[in-house]
Scaffold this active site. Structure first.
Site, mmCIF file in Angstrom:
data_model
loop_
_atom_site.group_PDB
_atom_site.id
_atom_site.type_symbol
_atom_site.label_atom_id
_atom_site.label_comp_id
_atom_site.label_asym_id
_atom_site.label_seq_id
_atom_site.Cartn_x
_atom_site.Cartn_y
_atom_site.Cartn_z
ATOM 1 N N ASP A 66 0.801 -1.158 0.039
ATOM 2 C CA ASP A 66 -0.049 0.137 0.171
ATOM 3 C C ASP A 66 1.016 1.115 0.234
ATOM 4 O OD1 ASP A 66 0.744 -0.300 2.468
ATOM 5 O OD2 ASP A 66 -1.113 -1.112 3.389
ATOM 6 N N ASN A 99 -7.650 -3.273 13.995
ATOM 7 C CA ASN A 99 -9.259 -3.532 13.589
ATOM 8 C C ASN A 99 -9.327 -4.698 12.560
ATOM 9 O OD1 ASN A 99 -7.900 -2.604 11.146
ATOM 10 N ND2 ASN A 99 -9.218 -0.710 10.807
ATOM 11 N N HIS A 121 -7.305 -5.027 9.639
ATOM 12 C CA HIS A 121 -7.036 -4.666 8.218
ATOM 13 C C HIS A 121 -6.008 -5.525 7.789
ATOM 14 C CE1 HIS A 121 -4.514 -0.808 9.078
ATOM 15 N NE2 HIS A 121 -3.934 -1.951 9.496
ATOM 16 N N GLU A 167 -9.655 -2.172 5.062
ATOM 17 C CA GLU A 167 -10.334 -1.765 5.979
ATOM 18 C C GLU A 167 -11.623 -2.392 6.187
ATOM 19 O OE1 GLU A 167 -8.422 -0.524 7.829
ATOM 20 O OE2 GLU A 167 -7.855 1.655 7.457
HETATM 21 P P1 PGA Z 1 2.048 -2.277 12.696
HETATM 22 O O1 PGA Z 1 1.000 -2.352 11.377
HETATM 23 O O2 PGA Z 1 3.116 -3.450 12.024
HETATM 24 O O3 PGA Z 1 2.681 -1.050 12.452
HETATM 25 O O4 PGA Z 1 1.528 -2.664 14.015
HETATM 26 C C1 PGA Z 1 0.423 -3.443 11.039
HETATM 27 C C2 PGA Z 1 -0.706 -3.022 10.226
HETATM 28 O O5 PGA Z 1 -1.405 -2.120 10.455
HETATM 29 O O6 PGA Z 1 -0.724 -3.779 9.243
#
Ligand code: PGA
Length: 242
Positions: free
Chosen positions: A67, A136, A138, A143
């Site tokens: 992304d 959440n 995702h 999302e």
């Molecule tokens: P993080 O993010 O590695 O910073 O916890 C993971 C994500 O949001 O996919």
């Protein structure tokens, strides 16, 4: 799903780097799907170390990131393009034309998304995709939603995501409202998925991912349908810490 629970973040990084190294060594021209965020940082550090000591060669590999923030140029220090250069690409020998990240400043998001899926499928799909998981649920920036969004698409970021990523920006208002994310189809077409999770903030999402209904309100739950998922989590993420 193969689930490995390791003692701490360091062990998570070593075990993940082992799995990625095995692929690069057995298939030098592999397609790697790469993630950003805080969890992969130690893994990239370990891969750089292995490149520098001569045990890894990225010269034939291709990469496709999950992304990118919409509206941020490659030079913006909060862009994922910048993150990847800082944390991996500037320190290994993967040629620039073999690295792919959606552009956050393309003139048309729609055609950028369409072309990104096309590039992944023309490359023969991902051999290994590294995925983090959001609080959440995702994956990438897919999302929670009413339906799984199969194509790479422009997405409005969830409030939880913007709160979690606020740490990278000077003010909450500066966090982009949208991003381009690889869609569920390209994720599910990956031959192998490595999902990494560290810290107690991920326990609930991980449990719902594995044991809950397959439901777009918890996007990672779709991974129940993938035949080759390896989860590497530390004891805190597993909910086992005292
Ligand atoms: P993080 O993010 O590695 O910073 O916890 C993971 C994500 O949001 O996919």
């Amino acid at each position: 799903m193969n689930i490995y629970t390791v003692q701490n973040y360091e062990a998570l990084c070593t075990k993940s780097a082992d799995l990625i190294s095995e692929l690069i060594q057995s298939k030098p021209n592999c397609n790697l799907g790469l993630a950003t965020g805080s969890t992969p940082l130690g893994i990239y550090e370990e891969l750089v170390k292995r490149y520098k000591n001569g045990s890894l060669d990225f010269s034939k590999a291709k990469s496709f990131n999950l992304d990118e923030y919409w509206g941020l140029s490659q030079e913006h220090p909060c862009s994922y393009s910048y993150y990847m250069r800082q944390n991996l690409f500037d320190h290994i020998n993967m040629p620039e034309p073999q690295r792919n990240i959606p552009s956050g400043t393309a003139s048309s998001a729609q055609s950028e998304c369409f072309l990104y899926d096309q590039k992944i499928s023309e490359a023969g799909h991902l051999d290994l995709l590294i995925l983090g998981i959001g609080r959440n649920g995702h994956i990438g920036f897919n999302e929670p939603a009413q339906a799984f969004n199969m194509e790479t698409h422009l997405v409005e970021l969830d409030t939880v995501t913007r709160q979690d990523n606020a740490r990278y920006f000077k003010t909450y208002e500066k966090i982009p409202s949208h991003a381009i994310t690889m869609g569920i189809q390209s994720i599910m077409n990956a031959k192998q998925i490595l999902l990494i999770a560290s810290g107690s903030g991920k326990t609930e999402a991980l449990s719902k991912m594995r044991n809950g209904q397959i439901d777009p309100s918890l996007p990672a739950s779709i991974l129940q349908l993938h035949e080759n998922v390896t989860v590497i989590q530390d004891v805190d993420a597993a909910g086992l810490s005292i």
